[in-house]
Every structure is written in C-alpha cells, then in structure tokens.
Motif scaffolding. Structure first.
Motif, PDB file in Angstrom:
ATOM      1  N   VAL A 112       0.840  -1.200   0.000  1.00  8.79           N
ATOM      2  CA  VAL A 112       0.000   0.000   0.000  1.00  8.79           C
ATOM      3  C   VAL A 112       0.876   1.250   0.000  1.00  8.79           C
ATOM      4  CG1 VAL A 112      -1.708   1.327   1.314  1.00  8.79           C
ATOM      5  CG2 VAL A 112      -1.943  -1.157   1.119  1.00  8.79           C
ATOM      6  N   SER A 113       1.963   1.231   0.781  1.00  5.96           N
ATOM      7  CA  SER A 113       2.892   2.355   0.811  1.00  5.96           C
ATOM      8  C   SER A 113       3.481   2.616  -0.569  1.00  5.96           C
ATOM      9  CB  SER A 113       4.016   2.080   1.815  1.00  5.96           C
ATOM     10  OG  SER A 113       5.020   3.078   1.751  1.00  5.96           O
ATOM     11  N   ALA A 114       3.896   1.548  -1.276  1.00  6.68           N
ATOM     12  CA  ALA A 114       4.474   1.696  -2.615  1.00  6.68           C
ATOM     13  C   ALA A 114       3.468   2.289  -3.590  1.00  6.68           C
ATOM     14  CB  ALA A 114       4.975   0.340  -3.122  1.00  6.68           C
ATOM     15  N   VAL A 115       2.239   1.809  -3.521  1.00  8.40           N
ATOM     16  CA  VAL A 115       1.201   2.314  -4.424  1.00  8.40           C
ATOM     17  C   VAL A 115       0.928   3.791  -4.147  1.00  8.40           C
ATOM     18  CG1 VAL A 115      -1.252   2.134  -5.018  1.00  8.40           C
ATOM     19  CG2 VAL A 115       0.139   0.060  -4.796  1.00  8.40           C
ATOM     20  N   CYS A 116       0.850   4.162  -2.868  1.00  5.56           N
ATOM     21  CA  CYS A 116       0.552   5.554  -2.510  1.00  5.56           C
ATOM     22  C   CYS A 116       1.716   6.483  -2.848  1.00  5.56           C
ATOM     23  CB  CYS A 116       0.227   5.660  -1.017  1.00  5.56           C
ATOM     24  SG  CYS A 116      -1.362   4.979  -0.550  1.00  5.56           S
ATOM     25  N   LEU A 122       3.225   9.993  -9.630  1.00  6.68           N
ATOM     26  CA  LEU A 122       2.670  10.022 -10.981  1.00  6.68           C
ATOM     27  C   LEU A 122       1.560  11.067 -11.096  1.00  6.68           C
ATOM     28  CD1 LEU A 122       2.555   6.209 -11.837  1.00  6.68           C
ATOM     29  CD2 LEU A 122       4.182   7.918 -12.667  1.00  6.68           C
ATOM     30  N   ILE A 123       0.732  11.188 -10.065  1.00  2.29           N
ATOM     31  CA  ILE A 123      -0.299  12.231 -10.065  1.00  2.29           C
ATOM     32  C   ILE A 123       0.357  13.606 -10.067  1.00  2.29           C
ATOM     33  CG2 ILE A 123      -2.178  13.250  -8.706  1.00  2.29           C
ATOM     34  CD1 ILE A 123      -2.839  10.401  -7.738  1.00  2.29           C
ATOM     35  N   SER A 124       1.445  13.749  -9.306  1.00  2.00           N
ATOM     36  CA  SER A 124       2.180  15.019  -9.310  1.00  2.00           C
ATOM     37  C   SER A 124       2.755  15.324 -10.686  1.00  2.00           C
ATOM     38  CB  SER A 124       3.310  14.983  -8.275  1.00  2.00           C
ATOM     39  OG  SER A 124       2.797  14.981  -6.963  1.00  2.00           O
ATOM     40  N   ALA A 125       3.238  14.275 -11.373  1.00  3.54           N
ATOM     41  CA  ALA A 125       3.759  14.476 -12.728  1.00  3.54           C
ATOM     42  C   ALA A 125       2.659  15.013 -13.648  1.00  3.54           C
ATOM     43  CB  ALA A 125       4.325  13.171 -13.275  1.00  3.54           C
ATOM     44  N   LEU A 126       1.440  14.480 -13.487  1.00  2.37           N
ATOM     45  CA  LEU A 126       0.305  14.998 -14.256  1.00  2.37           C
ATOM     46  C   LEU A 126       0.021  16.453 -13.890  1.00  2.37           C
ATOM     47  CD1 LEU A 126      -2.063  14.502 -16.209  1.00  2.37           C
ATOM     48  CD2 LEU A 126      -3.403  13.706 -14.228  1.00  2.37           C
ATOM     49  N   GLY A 127       0.144  16.774 -12.594  1.00  2.62           N
ATOM     50  CA  GLY A 127      -0.051  18.148 -12.152  1.00  2.62           C
ATOM     51  C   GLY A 127       0.971  19.099 -12.766  1.00  2.62           C
ATOM     52  N   MET A 211      11.414   8.284 -11.563  1.00  2.73           N
ATOM     53  CA  MET A 211      11.669   7.952 -10.160  1.00  2.73           C
ATOM     54  C   MET A 211      10.515   7.157  -9.559  1.00  2.73           C
ATOM     55  SD  MET A 211      13.628  11.374  -8.749  1.00  2.73           S
ATOM     56  CE  MET A 211      14.224  10.575  -7.246  1.00  2.73           C
ATOM     57  N   ALA A 212       9.288   7.445  -9.969  1.00  2.43           N
ATOM     58  CA  ALA A 212       8.143   6.683  -9.473  1.00  2.43           C
ATOM     59  C   ALA A 212       8.257   5.219  -9.872  1.00  2.43           C
ATOM     60  CB  ALA A 212       6.842   7.281 -10.006  1.00  2.43           C
ATOM     61  N   VAL A 213       8.670   4.967 -11.112  1.00  2.00           N
ATOM     62  CA  VAL A 213       8.803   3.585 -11.588  1.00  2.00           C
ATOM     63  C   VAL A 213       9.937   2.866 -10.852  1.00  2.00           C
ATOM     64  CG1 VAL A 213       9.390   2.149 -13.583  1.00  2.00           C
ATOM     65  CG2 VAL A 213       7.835   4.096 -13.855  1.00  2.00           C
ATOM     66  N   VAL A 214      11.088   3.531 -10.735  1.00  3.86           N
ATOM     67  CA  VAL A 214      12.237   2.927 -10.045  1.00  3.86           C
ATOM     68  C   VAL A 214      11.891   2.648  -8.587  1.00  3.86           C
ATOM     69  CG1 VAL A 214      14.607   3.316  -9.261  1.00  3.86           C
ATOM     70  CG2 VAL A 214      13.944   3.950 -11.589  1.00  3.86           C
ATOM     71  N   TYR A 215      11.296   3.628  -7.921  1.00  2.00           N
ATOM     72  CA  TYR A 215      10.923   3.452  -6.519  1.00  2.00           C
ATOM     73  C   TYR A 215       9.905   2.324  -6.348  1.00  2.00           C
ATOM     74  CZ  TYR A 215      13.309   7.738  -4.954  1.00  2.00           C
ATOM     75  OH  TYR A 215      14.237   8.692  -4.631  1.00  2.00           O
ATOM     76  N   PHE A 216       8.972   2.214  -7.284  1.00  2.00           N
ATOM     77  CA  PHE A 216       7.946   1.170  -7.167  1.00  2.00           C
ATOM     78  C   PHE A 216       8.586  -0.216  -7.204  1.00  2.00           C
ATOM     79  CE2 PHE A 216       4.548  -1.602  -8.816  1.00  2.00           C
ATOM     80  CZ  PHE A 216       3.556  -1.332  -7.878  1.00  2.00           C
ATOM     81  N   VAL A 217       9.551  -0.396  -8.089  1.00  2.00           N
ATOM     82  CA  VAL A 217      10.229  -1.700  -8.176  1.00  2.00           C
ATOM     83  C   VAL A 217      10.949  -2.010  -6.863  1.00  2.00           C
ATOM     84  CG1 VAL A 217      12.107  -2.960  -9.317  1.00  2.00           C
ATOM     85  CG2 VAL A 217      10.493  -1.604 -10.687  1.00  2.00           C
ATOM     86  N   PHE A 218      11.690  -1.043  -6.333  1.00  2.00           N
ATOM     87  CA  PHE A 218      12.433  -1.273  -5.095  1.00  2.00           C
ATOM     88  C   PHE A 218      11.495  -1.496  -3.916  1.00  2.00           C
ATOM     89  CE2 PHE A 218      16.298  -0.115  -7.203  1.00  2.00           C
ATOM     90  CZ  PHE A 218      17.311  -0.608  -6.407  1.00  2.00           C
TER      91      PHE A 218
END
Length: 543
Positions: A112-116, A122-127, A211-218
């Motif tokens: 849940v932490s990784a998803v949030c 990713l939402i910030s990137a859209l912003g 960074m969101a993608v890299v962090y999600f994997v880790f």
C-alpha cells in the motif's frame, strides 16, 4: 485460503535468515526518504512555464488561485507546503492505520505504501504537465504522505521481533535508510532533470515518472521480502534477560487503544517532540546560518555577509552546500550509531546524553560564532544532527521496552504525531526568531544567538520528561486472554509448518548466504553511490 499479501502467508519457516529482513526495510525507507530531498525540485518548478526565468504571478493571485493558475509560475514558498504536508500526513497516517498494520502485516502495508508513494508521484507528474498545483498537493502531498506514514512504520514491529537481542540496532538500520533516501534521490533527481531538460521543459515531470517507476520496483521488492517470525521465536542461543535485571524492559504488552491515556506515552511523546523540534529547525536553516554567521571568512576574505558581491555570495553558497551535505552524513550515521549504542546504554540513558550533550553544544554555538571558529561551530552541529537522527532510530526500541512488542508498530505510529508537531514547531521558532531579530536591527551574524538558547530550553524540557519515565503500572497491560485474542486477530500461528501445510504459506525456510549478500548489495550499492555524491559536496566545504 488466505490472500497473497496477508500476514499469515509470510510467517517464516524453519531456518529463515533474519538478516534478510533489514535490507527489505531499507529498500522501502531509502525510497520514501526522498521526502527529505524534494527541495531539489523547488527551483526548477518555480520556472516551469518561464523555463529560464520565472513568470511571476501578480498580486491578485493569492494562494488559492495559485493552486489552479496556468498563466504564471508557482512561488517557492508555495511549493514548500508540500514538504510540510509530507510530515504532517506521515504522522497522521501512521497514527491512524498503525493498528491495522499490526494485524494486516508488513507486506500488505509495504505494498500500500508503494502504491501511494509512487502513485502520488505520478499524479504530481500529471499536475506538472497540466500546471495544476492542486494535483501535486493531492498526489505527493496527501496520497504520498499517507504512503510515507505506512512505509515508515511498516518494518518497526517486525524488526523488533526478529532482533529482540538488538532492538536498537535493528530499528537503527531501517530508519537510517529514511535519512539516506535524500542522499540517493537528490543527486539522482538532479541528473535526471539535467538529462530531460529541453528548451521547452525543465525536465521535472519526466523525472517524477522515472523515479516513481524505479521506486515502485524497489519498494515492492522490499514489501515482498518481509517475513515475520512465528510466535515464540527466539535467536538461537539467546534467552531474554530476567525482568529484575532491567525494570525498564517489560515482558508484557500494552494494547494500542490504551496509550492515549498512559502518562509514559505522553512523556516519550514530549521527548521525541523536543529532540526533533530542536534538530529540524536547524536542518532547514543550516545553509543560510553558516553563510550569515561567517560571511566572507568562508572563502578567506574579511567582509561580512552583507558586504559581499554576487560572485562572493555564490562562492560561500557552494561552501554552505557542502556543510549541509556533511550534516546529512552525520544525521544518517547517528541513526545507526546511537540506536546501536542504546542496546548497551539503555534507551533512557541514551536520551539523557542527547539532551545534556545537545544542550551544551547549542549553548556553545554563539560563543564559537563570536570567536570566528568555523571548526567548533561545524563540529557542534555535526554532533547535534547525529543525535537528531539517533532520536528517531532509538525511540521504537524505547517504546518496545516500555509497552511491549505485540503492538509496538501501532504505538510508534501514534507517537509520530510528535514528529508532525515538531515539523511545524521547530522551523517556526528558528525562522520567525530570525526575522524578529533582523527586524530589531541585530547584525546577521548574531541573529541566531537567541534562537540557540530557546533550543536549549526545549532540550531541558525533553530531559525532564525523559527523567520522569518510569515502568508502567500493571493495570495498563493486556491480560493473557486479551493478548491471546489480539494474537488471533493478528493472524499469529504457533507453528509456521502448520500454515505451510494447510494454507500454502510462502514464508520461506533455509536461505543461501548468497541470497543474503545479494539482498544487502541491492540496497548497499545505491546507498554507497549516494554517500559518494554527498562526499563530493562535502569536499567543497573543506577545499
């Protein structure tokens, strides 16, 4: 059949190597620790539209309008609210969902932490793409802040149960990762923004996505690396010390729903709040403080700060950046050093050292500044920041000693509201006292003197609260029947092999030493790279 993420699916089998759990915790903490380094984005984002120069908003664009405007750039002071939201939401979410975490287990909380955290980026990137700051607030500030809280406390209870013989060291390893996250993330973000920058983009949006993608994997690797010991597990050859040998360490357990009414909880709450308030206020002003206090002496000239030209100001800013990097190293190292030392000294005595030594050092700062001793000034703050980090890393073990281990993660979550409070109190005291002193016409090199004495007062309050901590009255502990019910709700099993036979558990058994080495390399290499980049900045300070 339990779900793949459920706690009963991650009970470790016989022969599981407990040293696989700390790198799993580090994988998550090194990612969410980037919250400390988000300021690397503020300057580029402040000219996201203008690219080379900010397109300033007119006086008619207030804070609310700035959330939605697409015609002018965001102010750095507005962007800074995300930093505040990070730590306020961290404390609130940890306090709110800490009890759920104890029952759901660290794997589910880690996912849940990784998803949030990563989804928020990713939402910030859209912003950024739409130039809508409210999306950044919602994404990284609110949703990401919730991920911060869950990720921060996800390993605490598990590590304490895996390392009953070294509670401080275990939590120190994980929480060291949170302090080290910015050491990796900040230079990585700077390199990515430089790579993605074009004549029409500052490169922040693309950096957030990568960074969101890299962090999600880790973070997912860390979450799936979590295992919990079976009920009654102990390290081979270790026996718990008799209660009579240390009355500050209980063998019983307190339910999280009772802690709001326990005086010792609020005493430790004040201990953490005062320690963090003093340190966090200094962190935010470390660079300008060094520059204003020592001015031209940082580059070998005699002028004061207000007498320097633009080139000289740029030169001392580079030196001050090295000072900030040096403080970050001591912040990280202190988390492991002091927490490990607390296993020998005891938690209460460790905090006595923090408050007494810290008070002496804060009190010495005006004198070393007046004497022009950069070495004493810098040395004092390096030790202070080590104890700031050490306070974070030691407090989970302190809670486990006083309240027991059954629900220590949830109790730690509630205690983190002290961090949220300190995140407002510390910077407000330092920043507003500086402005007040400047308003009185006090020279820049002296505006921090009064602040140092106020921080000494905070540490005295923390010392008194720490000395008042006593073992709990037996009335606060769970009865045997209450403890048994809580263990049932937390899906604890007496024998892990039963679970594996009947429910397809995937906790794992004997693990090859090579797997342990690879797990540590996976988190150690990025951390070593971050330390190397930080040392490059530190070298500029000593040049």
């Amino acid at each position: 059949m339990s779900g793949f993420l459920d706690k009963e699916r991650i009970i470790a089998g016989p022969g599981f190597n407990r040293w696989l759990v700390p790198p799993a915790a580090l994988a998550i903490h090194l990612c969410i620790g980037m919250a400390y380094g988000f300021s690397v984005f503020w300057l580029p984002l402040s000219k996201a539209l203008g690219i080379k120069e900010s397109i300033k908003c007119g006086p008619e664009v207030g804070f609310i309008a700035e959330l939605f405007t697409t015609s002018c750039d965001w102010k750095i002071s507005t962007l800074g609210w995300m930093y505040t939201l990070f730590f306020v939401l961290l404390g609130i979410s940890a306090a709110t969902w800490g009890g759920w975490l104890e029952r759901a287990g660290p794997r589910k909380a880690g996912v849940v932490s990784a998803v949030c955290w990563c989804g928020g980026m990713l939402i910030s990137a859209l912003g950024i793409y739409l130039h809508q700051f409210w999306l950044m607030i919602l994404g990284s500030g609110v949703i990401g802040g919730i991920g911060l809280g869950l990720g921060y406390i996800s390993p605490v209870s598990t590590l304490i149960k895996w390392f009953p013989d070294r509670r401080g060291m275990a939590t120190g390893m994980a929480i060291m990762g949170f302090g080290g996250g910015a050491m990796i993330g900040s230079p990585l973000a700077a390199d990515l923004m430089k790579y993605f920058a074009t004549p029409t983009s500052v490169g922040v949006m693309q950096t957030f996505v990568v960074m969101a993608v890299v962090y999600f994997v880790f973070m997912m690797a860390g979450a799936f690396g979590y295992r919990v010991p079976e009920t009654g597990w102990k390290p081979e050859g270790w026996t718990p010390p008799p209660a009579a040998t240390n009355t500050m360490i209980t063998q019983r357990h307190v339910h999280v729903k009772k802690v709001w009414g326990i005086p010792q909880f609020w005493l430790i709450w004040m201990v953490l709040c005062m320690n963090v308030s003093a340190g966090i206020g200094v962190i935010g002003m470390a660079s300008p403080m060094l520059q204003e206090v020592f001015g031209g002496s940082l580059i070998g000239v005699s002028q004061k700060f207000g007498e320097l030209d633009k080139a000289q100001l740029a030169a001392i800013a580079t030196v001050a950046a090295g000072f900030t990097a040096l403080l970050s190293l001591f912040n990280i190292g202190g988390r492991f050093f002091w927490a490990s030392l607390s296993d020998k000294l005891g938690r209460k005595m460790t905090y006595v050292v923090f408050f007494v030594l810290g008070g002496v050092l804060y009190f010495s700062v005006p004198g070393s500044a007046a004497a022009g001793s950069i070495l004493l000034f810098v040395g004092a703050f390096c030790v202070i920041l080590s104890m700031y980090g050490g306070g974070f890393a030691t407090v989970p073990a302190y809670l486990a000693d006083i309240f027991g281990t059954q629900m220590v993660g949830a109790i730690h979550g509630r205690l983190l509201t002290a961090w949220a409070t300190a995140g407002i109190l510390g910077p407000v005291v330092v920043n507003y006292m500086r402005e007040y002193q400047l308003g009185l016409g006090i020279p820049r090199e002296q505006v921090y003197n009064q602040t140092m004495y106020i921080l000494v007062g905070m540490l005295v309050v923390g010392l008194v609260c720490n000395l008042l901590v006593r073992p709990l009255n037996p009335k606060w502990f769970m009865t045997d029947s209450e403890l048994a019910e809580e263990k049932r709700l937390a899906h604890e099993k007496a024998v892990a092999s039963e679970l594996h036979r009947t429910n397809g558990g995937n906790g794992g058994g004997t693990v090859s030493p090579a797997v342990v080495v690879l797990a540590w390399l996976a988190v150690g290499i990025p951390l070593a790279w971050g330390i190397y980049r930080t040392l490059q900045s530190v070298a500029k300070f000593f040049a």
